[in-house]
Design a protein around this motif. Structure first.
Motif, short mmCIF file in Angstrom:
data_model
loop_
_atom_site.label_atom_id
_atom_site.label_comp_id
_atom_site.label_asym_id
_atom_site.label_seq_id
_atom_site.Cartn_x
_atom_site.Cartn_y
_atom_site.Cartn_z
N SER A 101 0.76 -1.18 -0.04
CA SER A 101 -0.13 0.06 -0.11
C SER A 101 0.95 1.14 -0.10
O SER A 101 1.60 1.27 0.98
N VAL A 102 0.86 2.14 -1.00
CA VAL A 102 1.38 3.15 -0.96
C VAL A 102 1.02 4.15 0.15
O VAL A 102 1.93 4.97 0.45
N PHE A 103 -0.26 4.04 0.57
CA PHE A 103 -0.77 4.99 1.62
C PHE A 103 0.10 4.42 2.92
O PHE A 103 0.28 5.41 3.51
N ARG A 104 0.07 3.30 3.21
CA ARG A 104 0.75 2.85 4.39
C ARG A 104 2.25 3.17 4.42
O ARG A 104 2.86 3.68 5.30
N ARG A 105 3.02 3.09 2.88
CA ARG A 105 4.13 3.27 2.81
C ARG A 105 4.61 4.79 3.53
O ARG A 105 5.62 4.92 4.11
N ILE A 106 3.87 5.68 3.21
CA ILE A 106 4.25 7.12 3.44
C ILE A 106 3.36 7.66 4.74
O ILE A 106 3.45 8.84 5.23
N GLY A 107 2.53 6.70 5.30
CA GLY A 107 1.80 6.94 6.55
C GLY A 107 0.75 7.99 6.31
O GLY A 107 0.36 8.76 7.13
N LEU A 108 0.04 7.92 5.17
CA LEU A 108 -1.18 8.54 4.85
C LEU A 108 -2.43 7.63 4.77
O LEU A 108 -2.94 7.42 4.03
N ASP A 109 -2.66 7.02 6.16
CA ASP A 109 -3.73 6.32 6.26
C ASP A 109 -4.29 6.61 7.81
O ASP A 109 -4.03 7.52 8.67
N PHE A 110 -5.29 5.80 8.04
CA PHE A 110 -6.05 6.01 9.37
C PHE A 110 -5.69 5.01 10.48
O PHE A 110 -6.75 4.63 11.21
N ARG A 111 -4.73 4.50 10.48
CA ARG A 111 -4.19 3.29 11.27
C ARG A 111 -4.09 4.03 12.63
O ARG A 111 -4.30 3.41 13.93
N ARG A 112 -3.63 5.45 12.87
CA ARG A 112 -3.23 5.99 14.21
C ARG A 112 -4.00 7.14 14.43
O ARG A 112 -3.43 8.40 14.36
N PRO A 113 -5.35 7.15 14.29
CA PRO A 113 -6.27 8.43 14.61
C PRO A 113 -5.96 9.43 15.53
O PRO A 113 -5.86 10.55 15.56
N VAL A 114 -5.73 8.79 16.69
CA VAL A 114 -5.57 9.56 18.06
C VAL A 114 -4.02 10.32 18.00
O VAL A 114 -4.03 11.37 18.22
N ARG A 115 -3.21 9.32 17.64
CA ARG A 115 -1.81 9.96 17.74
C ARG A 115 -1.50 10.90 16.73
O ARG A 115 -1.02 12.21 16.86
N ASP A 116 -2.07 10.85 15.41
CA ASP A 116 -2.08 11.65 14.47
C ASP A 116 -2.74 12.77 14.54
O ASP A 116 -2.20 14.05 14.35
N GLY A 117 -4.00 12.80 15.14
CA GLY A 117 -4.67 14.06 15.54
C GLY A 117 -3.88 14.93 16.51
O GLY A 117 -3.84 15.90 16.38
N LEU A 118 -3.67 14.29 17.48
CA LEU A 118 -2.92 14.96 18.74
C LEU A 118 -1.61 15.73 18.00
O LEU A 118 -1.42 16.86 18.49
N GLY A 119 -1.05 14.87 17.35
CA GLY A 119 0.10 15.53 16.85
C GLY A 119 -0.20 16.75 15.64
O GLY A 119 0.49 17.64 15.75
N ALA A 120 -1.10 16.37 15.15
CA ALA A 120 -1.57 17.64 14.16
C ALA A 120 -1.99 18.82 14.93
O ALA A 120 -1.62 20.07 14.65
N LEU A 121 -2.74 18.66 16.17
CA LEU A 121 -3.14 19.76 16.85
C LEU A 121 -1.89 20.55 17.57
O LEU A 121 -1.85 21.71 17.70
#
Length: 259
Positions: A101-121
């Motif tokens: 999966s190219v999306f998993r390769r670059i980390g553009l997926d929803f596997r870690r919504p909480v961590r990604d969301g907190l990181g984005a904030l």
């Protein structure tokens, strides 16, 4: 027949000379179709503004009216956003590998919504607040143009289009400049540090039409985002943070001090 050799300290392989040439051509093509082209135009626009008046007297409008007729303006806005995303789809195609999966390769997926969301904030605070200060300082020093986040007429679709425009910016810049470009530059043979510097320099350059302040700010943002991507391998929080910053700027520009 040339072969690729393992490279334990690099990106996995040392590419054969022919393959490196192909990747150089790929980098030039993709950048020439997208943000590299924007960087060239940005430099010319800055020189044009400087030749007319001091930078501080110039203006930079980020979202402009394309037609005085509502339906056609909406159509142009949607088409602009769609076709500006074509380089992102191209990058997905170029990064794709069979069975992966190219999306998993670059980390553009929803596997870690909480961590990604907190990181984005967290990034929203880290890059959003200093951006306001840098803009104010640039205006005071006379090295930044007046930035008008949106000149769109007020229709029912204005805010949704501005949100889509912001999301487009986040996807285009982070997928192309971070998820794809760092990989390609390192495979060509650049060290990780040089790849990060090159990506950040290009990022700053395509903001030069706004003046030297935004160049410095976006160069620093590029350094931070590239470092985070190299550390965590996730482009999703970068896309979300970038999109949130632009959504705030586009929809709340005057309240935030722009324009």
């Amino acid at each position: 027949m040339s072969e690729n050799r393992p490279d334990p300290g690099g990106v996995g392989v040392v590419l054969a000379k022919r393959d490196r040439r192909r990747l150089v051509f790929e980098v030039l093509l993709v950048l020439g179709l997208s943000l590299g082209q924007s960087a060239v135009y940005s430099v010319v626009q800055l020189l044009d503004k400087m030749s007319r008046a001091p930078i501080a007297q110039g203006t930079s409008t980020l979202n402009v009216v394309r037609s005085n007729r509502e339906f056609f303006d909406l159509t142009y806005q949607i088409l602009d956003i769609f076709f500006a995303l074509v380089p992102v789809f191209l990058v997905f195609y170029l990064l794709a590998e069979p069975g992966k999966s190219v999306f998993r390769r670059i980390g553009l997926d929803f596997r870690r919504p909480v961590r990604d969301g907190l990181g984005a904030l967290g990034l929203l605070v880290v890059i959003g607040v200093p951006s306001l200060g840098l803009y104010a300082a640039g205006r005071a020093l006379g090295i930044t143009t007046e930035i008008i986040p949106s000149a769109l007429n007020q229709y029912w679709w204005t805010v949704p289009v501005l949100v889509l425009s912001a999301i487009h910016n986040g996807l285009l810049e982070e997928v192309v400049m971070v998820g794809w470009l760092l990989d390609r530059l390192e495979r060509i043979g650049f060290t990780p540090l040089v790849a990060v510097l090159a990506s950040s320099l290009i990022r700053g350059s395509y903001h030069l039409y706004q003046g030297f302040g935004p160049f410095v700010g976006n160069f620093a943002m590029g350094l931070l985002f590239c470092w985070l991507y190299k550390k965590y391998g996730r482009v999703m929080p970068l896309v979300v943070a970038h999109s949130l910053v632009d959504i705030a700027a586009f929809t709340l520009g005057p309240a935030l001090g722009f324009g």
